[in-house]
Design a protein around this motif. Structure first.
Motif, PDB file in Angstrom:
ATOM      1  N   LYS A  79       0.851  -1.200   0.000  1.00 31.48           N
ATOM      2  CA  LYS A  79       0.000   0.000   0.000  1.00 31.48           C
ATOM      3  C   LYS A  79       0.880   1.241   0.000  1.00 31.48           C
ATOM      4  N   ASP A  80       0.385   2.307  -0.614  1.00 33.64           N
ATOM      5  CA  ASP A  80       1.142   3.559  -0.648  1.00 33.64           C
ATOM      6  C   ASP A  80       0.825   4.373   0.608  1.00 33.64           C
ATOM      7  N   VAL A  81       1.794   4.462   1.515  1.00 31.24           N
ATOM      8  CA  VAL A  81       1.601   5.245   2.744  1.00 31.24           C
ATOM      9  C   VAL A  81       2.577   6.417   2.767  1.00 31.24           C
ATOM     10  N   SER A  82       3.000   6.853   1.555  1.00 32.25           N
ATOM     11  CA  SER A  82       3.974   7.947   1.498  1.00 32.25           C
ATOM     12  C   SER A  82       3.382   9.261   2.000  1.00 32.25           C
ATOM     13  N   TYR A 110      10.881   5.189   1.459  1.00 28.54           N
ATOM     14  CA  TYR A 110      10.197   6.310   0.791  1.00 28.54           C
ATOM     15  C   TYR A 110      11.075   7.530   0.528  1.00 28.54           C
ATOM     16  N   ALA A 111      12.343   7.509   0.991  1.00 24.23           N
ATOM     17  CA  ALA A 111      13.179   8.697   0.837  1.00 24.23           C
ATOM     18  C   ALA A 111      13.384   9.058  -0.635  1.00 24.23           C
ATOM     19  N   LYS A 112      13.486   8.038  -1.505  1.00 20.39           N
ATOM     20  CA  LYS A 112      13.768   8.311  -2.911  1.00 20.39           C
ATOM     21  C   LYS A 112      12.606   9.039  -3.582  1.00 20.39           C
ATOM     22  N   MET A 117      11.395  15.896   1.578  1.00 14.94           N
ATOM     23  CA  MET A 117      10.936  15.595   2.932  1.00 14.94           C
ATOM     24  C   MET A 117      12.034  14.859   3.719  1.00 14.94           C
ATOM     25  N   ALA A 118      12.792  14.021   2.982  1.00 17.31           N
ATOM     26  CA  ALA A 118      13.814  13.212   3.667  1.00 17.31           C
ATOM     27  C   ALA A 118      14.864  14.083   4.344  1.00 17.31           C
TER      28      ALA A 118
END
Length: 982
Positions: A79-82, A110-112, A117-118
């Motif tokens: 699932k996409d939880v970005s 998710y950093a990439k 945000m990272a």
């Protein structure tokens, strides 16, 4: 499983470190139990993201942790939880190690996709790298290494530098691996920050695991930079590695052993000393460690004198660990057997007394059975042949058809290998023929043919038995073998003509192999019994030449017909010539390849029996390794091509996979010469496939009427007209080139052409080997190749075609191989190229995919051409135009590169580059630094502008390139480097 050690060792390091042995056991256990709890994976709520967001911002620590676990569970199932990125990052500020691990796991994922945000997390990373808890320090530096975002890498440098010198060895070993990860993201940054020197210092660390990880990281980096000499191995370093070897973990030992295998000892004493210290690893429980130790010992044994007592002792010590590997599960057994297969080809004496362990068990999988069978034959000798034959006869009554076939073939191979056993083998084969089992009979006939070749006029008494089984043969190989026997011994078989005539009835339904064999057998019969078989030979020649579409069969028919009609004596000498005896072992791996594979024991190369360059894709330079005995005492183990161009022409050729769109592309290409450029004149009906490669049309070859085959040469067209002079240019130019008598554009002095590289190995092209390079001569780009026939049969009908490529390269004429290529013969060919073919952007840009066709098959390979071959002679720009163009091209299109270790003055560099059509427009000197402004023009009209800075006394040049097509810059830089360094 040790199979994957050469691909995924560093990743294995990651998992090991996340649950480090020093972490509290209760915490790990609790972490494990809760993460496997299914409740986190079973929610189907629609507003789940909003609920998780609220929970992540809760004041209660326990609720926060539960929310992060749910987020990780959702991420795990895809699932996409970005969207929760900022909320999860806020949870980093915690003392709870379990929660920190979960947040870091989310960040890595998710950093990439959220690089901006990272960066919010950077401060926490930096802070965690100074935490009193070494587990948190290590966790922070590892996670930063796994976040492959360029913006973050610069912040990683300071924490990484501290962690590399941390007091805790766990942190240091984690930081060592992090250097390799960072190098993969930004190699220049690692070199500028001096991390490689720090990594080299860690080889002297007091902790063995730190040493192992430093070696692993340096090896990983060295693989991507084969010529960098990062692992500068000397006796002192080797001593440190051997000391660490006894104390580090099993994977650490593998890293160190693999590194030792790249070292070449100075003399036999040092070699013996290393062997003595590595030998205890042979008794390790991990089979990967055992194989790595075997690799080191196999390599260093090359330097030990065979009369040395220790040499004999070492041979005895190598056998038990290899035998022990065969008691593992089948998959491991297979890997061990593939490696043992290589070892016994190099040193059969190691396992000569261990034949029984290779006897097949009833419950072995088929892949293990076949491999054991292969090794049994390699170890067969006069001493054990009775035992081996008894086993093989037993196997021939098994139910598995493939296994039985191989067992029958093995009996034949034993007869050829051990002369004293030949009679017993023939007798065993006759017993098997009496069983009347169809596939057994057919395999037996195939191997008996080989025995006849090896021992002529010795076992012909069995021919009568073979002839009785003629009707049961339905496989092409067996039918061809039987036909060969009948033709070869026609004078001893009363009804040979009847037997061959029975095959002739269904001539057109037979496979090509059988048709060719039948044609030859009937011609042999005619030469032995001319009066009785005249009609038969007329019939087969007519079928082969008039009614057949197969060019091989037709050509052979014409040649026999011509021979028989003009000079029967010559025909007899050719067709009935004494045949060379077949060799003892026909399936041995070629010696240089075997040497390379021995250096890769314990890796995938040793399982595939192929060098890594044959199956490893990507930009990394694959190192070709050799054993020290063959390399000479003063040479390194690596292949001696370190001095070749650091450019593209030496890139290892990738053999193109024979499936997918590419194959369709190449197979659908018309292999006739393209119409672009000045093509050779040819008759309107002439097709490439029917071209007369002997130069004079079939009529001239066969001397007019063929005696019964009137008009047989008709329809083949006139011989091709002579190629234009520029296309026929020989590879080495001679006086015409030297004085430019050709009248074309003069070849600039000092143009650099890369040495030929191996493009298509013989083992991948049924015996055809192609090596080549690209050159620009007299304004024409040429592909210069050496074709070598390493097969047993003659090669003809050569043609070539390219797939679509970045610059529209295409052959400007046919491949000029004017005479058949005999076995063990090489021929030099220069193929002129045009640049008006179909265009498709390739990756890399200068990649060229090639199809070569001959009478045997179509073969595919890819190679890379230096882009300097496409620099045209009118590439010198006017000064004012240069200045205006430089300003006009956006700054984003400017690329800067370093050319290292170049010791030329600016004038010498300018002259050398001009030879490759890189023209200097202007030169100025600023603060003792010469600045050359240069231009070059590609065949497709793209201009590339360059500024080359040369500082007196500094071997490193800086080059800035500007081009409207920015992707060209990397290839242009490689060409600069190649030209200036050679």
């Amino acid at each position: 499983m040790f199979l994957w050690k050469d691909g995924s060792k560093l990743e294995g390091e990651e998992t090991e470190a996340i649950t480090a042995p020093t972490a509290p056991v209760t915490e790990n256990r609790q972490f494990g139990t809760k993460m496997t709890d299914s409740k986190y994976f079973t929610t189907t709520k629609k507003g789940e993201i909003f609920e998780l967001k609220a929970e992540l911002n809760s004041d209660k620590k326990e609720k926060k942790k539960e929310a992060v676990k749910k987020v990780i569970a959702s991420m795990t199932v895809g699932k996409d939880v970005s969207a929760l990125f900022p909320d999860v990052v806020n949870c980093m500020q915690t003392d709870n190690l379990e929660l920190k691990k979960l947040v870091y796991l989310y960040l890595m994922n998710y950093a990439k996709s959220q690089p901006d945000m990272a960066i919010m997390a950077v401060n926490t990373f930096v802070k965690d790298c100074e935490d009193p808890n070494p587990l948190i320090r290590a966790l922070a530096v590892r996670t930063m290494g796994c976040i492959r975002v360029d913006k973050i890498t610069e912040y990683l440098c300071e924490p990484l530098r501290k962690c590399l010198k941390d007091e805790d060895p766990y942190v240091r070993k984690t930081a060592a691996v992090c250097v390799a990860k960072l190098h993969d993201i930004n190699a220049q940054l690692v070199e500028d920050q001096g991390f490689l020197d720090t990594l080299k210092d860690l080889i002297s660390d007091s902790n063995p695991m730190v040493v192992a990880n430093a070696v692993a990281a340096l090896s990983e980096i060295a693989e991507s930079h084969p010529n960098s000499n990062l692992l500068d191995l000397n006796p002192q370093t080797i001593n440190k590695l051997l000391t660490a070897l006894n104390e580090c973990t099993e994977w650490g030992q593998i890293f160190i052993l693999d590194c030792l295998a790249n070292y070449t000892p100075r003399d036999d004493r040092e070699s013996q000393s290393i062997c003595e210290r590595v030998t205890p690893r042979l008794s390790h429980a991990n089979s990967a460690v055992v194989l790595s130790a075997v690799k080191v010992l196999m390599k260093f044994m090359e330097m030990l004198p065979k009369d040395l007592d220790y040499y004999g002792t070492l041979l005895k010590k190598l056998a038990p660990p290899l035998v022990t590997l065969l008691s593992a599960e089948p998959e491991l057994q297979y890997v061990a057997l593939r490696n043992i297969n290589l070892i016994v080809q190099r040193r059969p004496e190691i396992l000569k007394h261990e034949m029984k362990v290779f006897f097949v068990k009833y419950n072995d999988p088929i892949y293990v059975k076949l491999e054991k069978l292969d090794i049994m034959i390699r170890l067969a000798s006069q001493a054990n042949i009775a035992q081996v034959l008894a086993e093989l006869k037993e196997y021939a009554t098994e139910v598995d058809v493939d296994f039985v076939r191989k067992a029958v073939r093995a009996i034949g191979r034993c007869a050829i290998k051990v002369e004293q056993s030949a009679e017993r083998c023939v007798s065993t084969l006759l017993d098997l023929i009496q069983t009347k089992v169809n596939y057994v009979v057919q395999e037996a006939i195939v191997v008996i043919k080989d025995i006849f070749r090896k021992y002529p006029n010795k076992y012909e008494s069995v021919i009568a038995t073979l002839c009785e089984n003629l009707d049961s043969l339905d496989e092409p190989e067996a039918r061809a073998a039987m036909i060969w026997i009948v033709g070869e011994y026609a004078e001893r078989i009363d009804n040979a003509d009847e037997l061959l005539e029975s095959f002739l009835e269904g001539f057109h339904d037979e496979s090509t192999q059988v048709q060719l064999q039948l044609l030859t057998a009937i011609v042999k019969l005619f030469l032995k019994k001319p009066t009785e078989t005249q009609e038969l030979v007329q019939q087969v020649l007519s079928l082969a030449t008039q009614d057949s579409d197969n060019p091989d069969l037709r050509d052979r028919g014409y040649i026999y017909w011509r021979l028989l009609s003009t000079d029967p004596v010559a025909a007899k000498e050719v067709v009935l010539a004494e045949k060379p005896l077949i060799s003892e072992e026909t399936d041995l791996i070629e010696p240089t390849l075997l040497e390379e594979l021995i250096c890769h024991i314990g890796t995938l190369a040793s399982v595939y029996h192929k060098p890594p360059s044959a199956f490893v894709e990507g930009s990394r330079g694959v190192q070709h390794k050799r054993l020290p005995g063959s390399a000479g005492s003063g040479e390194s183990v690596e292949s001696p091509d370190t001095g070749s161009a650091a450019g593209v022409s030496d890139a290892p050729p990738a053999v193109i996979p024979s499936q997918g769109d590419l194959l369709g592309d190449l197979l659908n290409l018309d292999l006739t010469p393209p119409t672009s450029g000045p093509p050779p004149a040819a008759s309107s009906g002439m097709q490439m496939g029917a071209m007369d490669l002997l130069g004079g049309g079939l009529d001239s070859l066969l001397g007019g009427d063929l005696g019964g085959g009137a008009g047989m040469g008709a329809g083949f067209g006139a011989p091709p007209a002579v190629m234009p002079a520029s296309f026929n240019a020989p590879v080495s130019g001679g006086l015409d080139d030297l004085f430019d008598l050709g009248g074309g554009v003069g070849m600039p002095m000092g143009a650099y052409n890369a040495p030929k590289a191996l493009w298509l190995p013989a083992m991948k092209a049924k015996g055809l080997e192609i090596s080549g390079t690209f050159a620009r001569r007299a304004g024409v780009t040429q592909m210069e190749m050496t074709l070598t026939n390493k097969a047993m049969s003659v090669m003809t009908d050569f043609a070539i075609q390219f797939n679509r490529n970045s610059f529209g390269l295409a052959p400007a004429g046919p491949l000029q191989v004017l005479t058949p290529l005999s076995p063990n013969q090489s021929i030099e060919v220069a193929l002129p190229l045009s640049t008006v073919g179909p265009v498709m952007k390739m990756e890399p840009l200068n990649n060229l995919q090639v199809a070569v066709k001959n009478n045997i098959d179509v073969f595919y390979f890819s190679c890379q051409y230096p882009i300097s071959m496409l620099f045209v002679e009118d590439g010198k720009m006017e000064r004012q135009v240069f200045l205006a163009t430089w300003k006009d091209i956006p700054n984003d299109n400017e690329s800067q590169f370093q050319i290292k270790d170049c010791h030329l003055s600016s004038d010498a560099a300018s002259n050398k580059l001009q030879g490759s059509n890189i023209f200097t427009i202007a030169k100025r000197t600023v603060d003792g630094q010469d600045m050359l402004y240069q231009s070059m023009k590609l065949t497709n009209g793209i201009w590339v502008l360059a500024e080359l800075r040369v500082q007196a006394g500094n071997p490193n040049y800086t080059i800035s390139l500007k081009c409207r097509a920015a992707e060209v810059s990397q290839c242009v830089f490689q060409s600069y480097e190649a030209v200036l360094k050679n």
